[in-house]
Design an enzyme around this catalytic site. Structure first.
Site, PDB file in Angstrom:
ATOM      1  N   LYS A 126       0.866  -1.192   0.000  1.00  0.00           N
ATOM      2  CA  LYS A 126       0.000   0.000   0.000  1.00  0.00           C
ATOM      3  C   LYS A 126       0.890   1.225   0.000  1.00  0.00           C
ATOM      4  CE  LYS A 126      -4.423   1.008   0.185  1.00  0.00           C
ATOM      5  NZ  LYS A 126      -5.584   0.194  -0.218  1.00  0.00           N
ATOM      6  N   ASP A 166      -7.114   4.289  -4.513  1.00  0.00           N
ATOM      7  CA  ASP A 166      -7.711   4.175  -3.177  1.00  0.00           C
ATOM      8  C   ASP A 166      -8.333   5.550  -2.918  1.00  0.00           C
ATOM      9  OD1 ASP A 166      -7.743   2.210  -0.718  1.00  0.00           O
ATOM     10  OD2 ASP A 166      -7.340   4.164   0.153  1.00  0.00           O
TER      11      ASP A 166
HETATM   12  P1  NDP Z   1     -13.002   7.806  -2.670  1.00  0.00           P
HETATM   13  O1  NDP Z   1     -11.949   8.819  -2.464  1.00  0.00           O
HETATM   14  O2  NDP Z   1     -13.530   7.578  -4.041  1.00  0.00           O
HETATM   15  O3  NDP Z   1     -14.243   8.082  -1.707  1.00  0.00           O
HETATM   16  C1  NDP Z   1     -14.123   8.170  -0.318  1.00  0.00           C
HETATM   17  C2  NDP Z   1     -15.445   8.650   0.224  1.00  0.00           C
HETATM   18  O4  NDP Z   1     -15.463   8.578   1.654  1.00  0.00           O
HETATM   19  C3  NDP Z   1     -15.706  10.090  -0.139  1.00  0.00           C
HETATM   20  O5  NDP Z   1     -17.075  10.268  -0.340  1.00  0.00           O
HETATM   21  C4  NDP Z   1     -15.218  10.828   1.097  1.00  0.00           C
HETATM   22  O6  NDP Z   1     -15.775  12.106   1.280  1.00  0.00           O
HETATM   23  C5  NDP Z   1     -15.725   9.893   2.176  1.00  0.00           C
HETATM   24  N1  NDP Z   1     -15.094  10.165   3.467  1.00  0.00           N
HETATM   25  C6  NDP Z   1     -15.734  10.548   4.587  1.00  0.00           C
HETATM   26  N2  NDP Z   1     -14.896  10.746   5.589  1.00  0.00           N
HETATM   27  C7  NDP Z   1     -13.675  10.468   5.118  1.00  0.00           C
HETATM   28  C8  NDP Z   1     -12.396  10.495   5.727  1.00  0.00           C
HETATM   29  N3  NDP Z   1     -12.184  10.842   7.001  1.00  0.00           N
HETATM   30  N4  NDP Z   1     -11.372  10.134   4.983  1.00  0.00           N
HETATM   31  C9  NDP Z   1     -11.556   9.798   3.695  1.00  0.00           C
HETATM   32  N5  NDP Z   1     -12.750   9.746   3.076  1.00  0.00           N
HETATM   33  C10 NDP Z   1     -13.803  10.103   3.787  1.00  0.00           C
HETATM   34  O7  NDP Z   1     -12.407   6.442  -2.093  1.00  0.00           O
HETATM   35  P2  NDP Z   1     -12.886   4.942  -2.380  1.00  0.00           P
HETATM   36  O8  NDP Z   1     -14.354   4.898  -2.556  1.00  0.00           O
HETATM   37  O9  NDP Z   1     -12.002   4.372  -3.408  1.00  0.00           O
HETATM   38  O10 NDP Z   1     -12.488   4.247  -0.994  1.00  0.00           O
HETATM   39  C11 NDP Z   1     -13.389   4.144   0.105  1.00  0.00           C
HETATM   40  C12 NDP Z   1     -12.908   3.047   1.048  1.00  0.00           C
HETATM   41  O11 NDP Z   1     -12.874   1.799   0.356  1.00  0.00           O
HETATM   42  C13 NDP Z   1     -11.498   3.224   1.624  1.00  0.00           C
HETATM   43  O12 NDP Z   1     -11.472   2.650   2.906  1.00  0.00           O
HETATM   44  C14 NDP Z   1     -10.643   2.388   0.674  1.00  0.00           C
HETATM   45  O13 NDP Z   1      -9.436   1.990   1.303  1.00  0.00           O
HETATM   46  C15 NDP Z   1     -11.579   1.227   0.457  1.00  0.00           C
HETATM   47  N6  NDP Z   1     -11.338   0.413  -0.741  1.00  0.00           N
HETATM   48  C16 NDP Z   1     -11.263   0.967  -1.986  1.00  0.00           C
HETATM   49  C17 NDP Z   1     -11.095   0.175  -3.096  1.00  0.00           C
HETATM   50  C18 NDP Z   1     -11.071   0.721  -4.468  1.00  0.00           C
HETATM   51  O14 NDP Z   1     -10.984  -0.064  -5.410  1.00  0.00           O
HETATM   52  N7  NDP Z   1     -11.203   2.035  -4.670  1.00  0.00           N
HETATM   53  C19 NDP Z   1     -10.927  -1.284  -2.968  1.00  0.00           C
HETATM   54  C20 NDP Z   1     -11.111  -1.785  -1.616  1.00  0.00           C
HETATM   55  C21 NDP Z   1     -11.284  -0.945  -0.564  1.00  0.00           C
HETATM   56  P3  NDP Z   1     -14.979  13.405   0.765  1.00  0.00           P
HETATM   57  O15 NDP Z   1     -14.986  13.326  -0.726  1.00  0.00           O
HETATM   58  O16 NDP Z   1     -15.746  14.543   1.314  1.00  0.00           O
HETATM   59  O17 NDP Z   1     -13.594  13.299   1.338  1.00  0.00           O
HETATM   60  O1  2IT Z   2      -7.923  -1.541  -0.690  1.00  0.00           O
HETATM   61  C1  2IT Z   2      -7.876  -2.030  -1.823  1.00  0.00           C
HETATM   62  O2  2IT Z   2      -8.010  -3.245  -2.024  1.00  0.00           O
HETATM   63  C2  2IT Z   2      -7.691  -1.120  -2.960  1.00  0.00           C
HETATM   64  N1  2IT Z   2      -7.626   0.088  -2.759  1.00  0.00           N
HETATM   65  C3  2IT Z   2      -7.533  -1.668  -4.352  1.00  0.00           C
HETATM   66  C4  2IT Z   2      -6.131  -2.126  -4.594  1.00  0.00           C
HETATM   67  C5  2IT Z   2      -5.819  -2.554  -5.997  1.00  0.00           C
HETATM   68  O3  2IT Z   2      -4.655  -2.885  -6.219  1.00  0.00           O
HETATM   69  O4  2IT Z   2      -6.696  -2.566  -6.869  1.00  0.00           O
END
Ligand code: NDP
Ligand code: 2IT
Length: 444
Positions: A126, A166
Site C-alpha cells: 500500500k 484508493d
Molecule cells: P473515494 O476517495 O472515491 O471516496 C471516499 C469517500 O469517503 C468520499 O465520499 C469521502 O468524502 C468519504 N469520506 C468521509 N470521511 C472520510 C475520511 N475521514 N477520509 C476519507 N474519506 C472520507 O475512495 P474509495 O471509494 O475508493 O475508498 C473508500 C474506502 O474503500 C477506503 O477505505 C478504501 O481503502 C476502500 N477500498 C477501496 C477500493 C477501491 O478499489 N477504490 C478497494 C477496496 C477498498 P470526501 O470526498 O468529502 O472526502
Molecule cells: O484496498 C484495496 O483493495 C484497494 N484500494 C484496491 C487495490 C488494488 O490494487 O486494486
C-alpha cells in the site's frame, strides 16, 4: 505468554504511535489464535508471525511540487511493500491529508490477507501521500503525481509492485502516474491498475469494489436463508466504492437510502438517485448539498449520521473507524441484520464485537471489498496477454471470485468451530495460504 500475545506486544512496542496498525494486527492475530496454538512451537521457531507483522520494505520519500501560484509545496510519500510470498506487491495509493506511515501499514497488512483470499497471485502492499487532491487544479494534481512517480518508479514494476487507486486516487491520478512512469522508464507495461480503457485498463475495474461487495453480500444472505431483494441499505461514502455499491444494490432489487461525504450525509427515502450522485461526485467533484438541492425527496444533514437510519443491511464504504460502538448499538436497535464492509477497517473492534454478539452477520472488508483488487489482478492478466476481455467476462469472473471468497471464509470458520464468525474465517483462510508460501520459500 502465548506466542500470539508475545507478537502482539512486540508489534505494539516496535511500532509506537500507529494505532490503526495496532488495531489491524490485533484483529488478525486474535482470530488466528486457534490456528497458531495448534502449531505454536513450529511457528515460534520460524518467527512466522514476527515476519508477517513486519513489512518486507518501507519506502518514505519527499514529494516536492509547484502550485498554481508558483509556491513550492512538499508532501510525504509512502510505499510499504508488505509481503510478496504469493505474488508481486499489489495495493492502492491513498491521497488524503490524514495519511501517515501507520495508516499505510494498516492498509498494507490488511491487503496481504485480502489478496490471498482472492485466490489470485498477488502479494500485499500500500502507499500514498498526505497530499489532498480536493480543491486542487488538474495541473496541480498532475505536478504532484509526476513528482510522486519520479521517486516511486524505481521501486515498482509489472512483476515487482503494482499500485492502484484508493481514497483520493481515481482515474485522473492513475493517468498522470502512468504517463510519468512510461516517460521515465521508456516502457509500456501494466505497472498500475485502474488505468483508463484507452491505455490498458480493464472494463469493470471502476465498478468492481462496489459490485463485488454486493455479490458477496447477496451470497452471504442467501446462504443464511435471506434475500437481498427489498432490503433497505444504509451506505456511507460517496466515492468509488459507495457509488457502485449503491448501483449494484439497486440492480439486485435492494433499496439504498443513504450516502455521505466528509462534510455531511443524505437520507433519501425514495432511494439514492445514482445517476445524479455520479454526476455530482465523478463529474463536478462537488459536495452532497448539491444532491439535496436537485432531489426533492432527499434530506441533507451536516456531520455523521447514516447509521441512525433504520436499515436491514449496513454497507460502510468511506474510511477506517467510521462505524463505532454507538453506531453498532443504533443499528442493532433498528433491526439491522448484516454489516458488510466496503471500506478498509471501517468498523471499530468494539463495534465489531457488539455486532457479532448480537448475531448481526458481519463480513470484514478484507473479504467483502476484495473485488477491487481481484479485478486489478484481472487487469494485470489482460495486460500480460495484451488482450482485453468484455465487461461481461470480467464481471462474471468477479462474481465467481466473490462467491468463492464467501464460501472459503465460511468453511474456514466452520472448520475451526467458529461457525458464522466471518472475521475469523477471513483471517484464517487468508493467513494459511501466505504462511504455507512463506515456509516453502525459506527465510527471506
Ligand atoms: P473515494 O476517495 O472515491 O471516496 C471516499 C469517500 O469517503 C468520499 O465520499 C469521502 O468524502 C468519504 N469520506 C468521509 N470521511 C472520510 C475520511 N475521514 N477520509 C476519507 N474519506 C472520507 O475512495 P474509495 O471509494 O475508493 O475508498 C473508500 C474506502 O474503500 C477506503 O477505505 C478504501 O481503502 C476502500 N477500498 C477501496 C477500493 C477501491 O478499489 N477504490 C478497494 C477496496 C477498498 P470526501 O470526498 O468529502 O472526502
Ligand atoms: O484496498 C484495496 O483493495 C484497494 N484500494 C484496491 C487495490 C488494488 O490494487 O486494486
Amino acid at each position: 505468554m502465548s506466542y500470539v500475545d508475545e507478537v502482539l506486544e512486540l508489534a505494539i512496542a516496535k511500532n509506537p504511535a500507529q494505532p490503526e496498525f495496532h488495531q489491524a494486527v490485533k484483529e488478525v492475530l486474535e482470530s488466528l489464535r486457534v490456528v497458531i496454538e495448534a502449531n505454536e512451537e513450529k511457528y515460534r521457531k520460524e518467527a512466522l508471525l514476527e515476519r508477517m507483522v513486519t513489512p518486507e520494505r518501507q519506502i518514505l520519500f519527499r514529494v516536492p511540487w509547484v502550485d498554481d501560484k508558483g509556491q513550492v509545496q512538499v508532501n510525504n510519500g509512502f510505499r510499504v511493500q508488505f509481503n510478496s510470498a504469493i505474488g508481486p506487491y499489489k495495493g492502492g495509493l491513498r491521497l488524503h491529508p490524514s495519511v501517515n506511515l501507520g495508516i499505510i501499514k494498516f492498509l498494507g497488512f490488511e491487503q496481504v490477507f485480502k489478496n490471498s483470499l482472492t485466490g489470485l497471485p498477488i502479494g500485499g502492499g500500500k502507499g500514498g501521500s498526505d497530499f489532498d487532491p480536493k480543491g486542487k487544479s488538474d495541473r496541480e494534481v498532475m505536478a504532484f503525481c509526476q513528482s510522486f512517480m519520479t521517486e516511486l518508479y524505481r521501486h515498482i514494476g509489472a512483476d515487482t509492485d503494482v499500485p492502484a487507486g484508493d481514497i483520493g486516487t481515481g482515474a485522473r491520478e492513475i493517468g498522470y502516474l502512468f504517463g510519468q512512469y512510461k516517460k521515465i522508464r521508456n516502457q509500456y507495461e501494466g505497472v498500475l491498475t485502474g488505468k483508463g480503457l484507452t491505455y490498458g485498463g480493464s472494463l469493470a475495474r471502476t465498478e468492481a469494489t462496489g459490485y463485488g461487495l454486493l455479490y458477496l453480500t447477496e451470497e452471504m444472505l442467501k446462504s443464511n436463508g435471506q434475500d437481498i431483494k427489498d432490503k433497505v441499505c444504509a451506505v456511507s461514502g460517496a466515492g468509488n466504492v459507495a457509488i457502485y455499491a449503491i448501483q449494484k444494490a439497486q440492480q439486485l432489487g435492494a433499496k439504498p437510502v443513504t450516502c455521505s461525504d466528509s462534510t455531511g450525509w443524505i437520507y433519501d427515502p425514495e432511494g439514492i438517485d445514482v445517476d445524479l450522485l455520479k454526476e455530482i461526485k465523478e463529474v463536478k467533484r462537488a459536495r452532497l448539498t448539491e444532491y439535496a438541492a436537485q432531489r426533492p425527496s432527499a434530506q441533507y444533514h451536516e456531520g455523521k449520521g447514516v447509521w441512525s437510519v433504520k436499515c436491514d443491511v449496513a454497507l460502510p464504504c468511506a474510511t477506517q473507524n467510521e462505524l463505532t460502538l454507538d453506531d453498532a448499538k443504533m443499528l442493532v436497535e433498528n433491526g439491522c441484520i448484516a454489516v458488510c464492509e466496503g471500506a478498509n477497517m471501517p468498523t471499530t473492534l468494539e463495534a465489531t464485537e457488539y455486532l457479532q454478539q448480537h448475531k448481526v452477520f458481519f463480513v470484514p472488508g478484507k473479504a467483502s471489498n476484495a473485488g477491487g483488487v481481484a479485478t486489478s489482478a484481472l487487469e494485470m492478466s489482460q495486460n500480460s496477454e495484451r488482450l482485453s476481455w468484455t465487461f461481461e467476462e470480467v464481471d462474471a469472473k468477479l462474481k465467481g471470485i466473490m462467491v468463492n471468497i464467501y464460501h472459503n471464509i465460511d468453511d474456514a470458520a466452520k472448520k475451526y468451530g467458529l461457525d458464522g464468525n466471518y472475521v475469523a474465517g477471513a483471517n484464517i483462510a487468508g493467513f494459511l495460504k501466505v504462511a504455507e508460501a512463506m515456509e516453502a520459500q525459506g527465510i527471506v
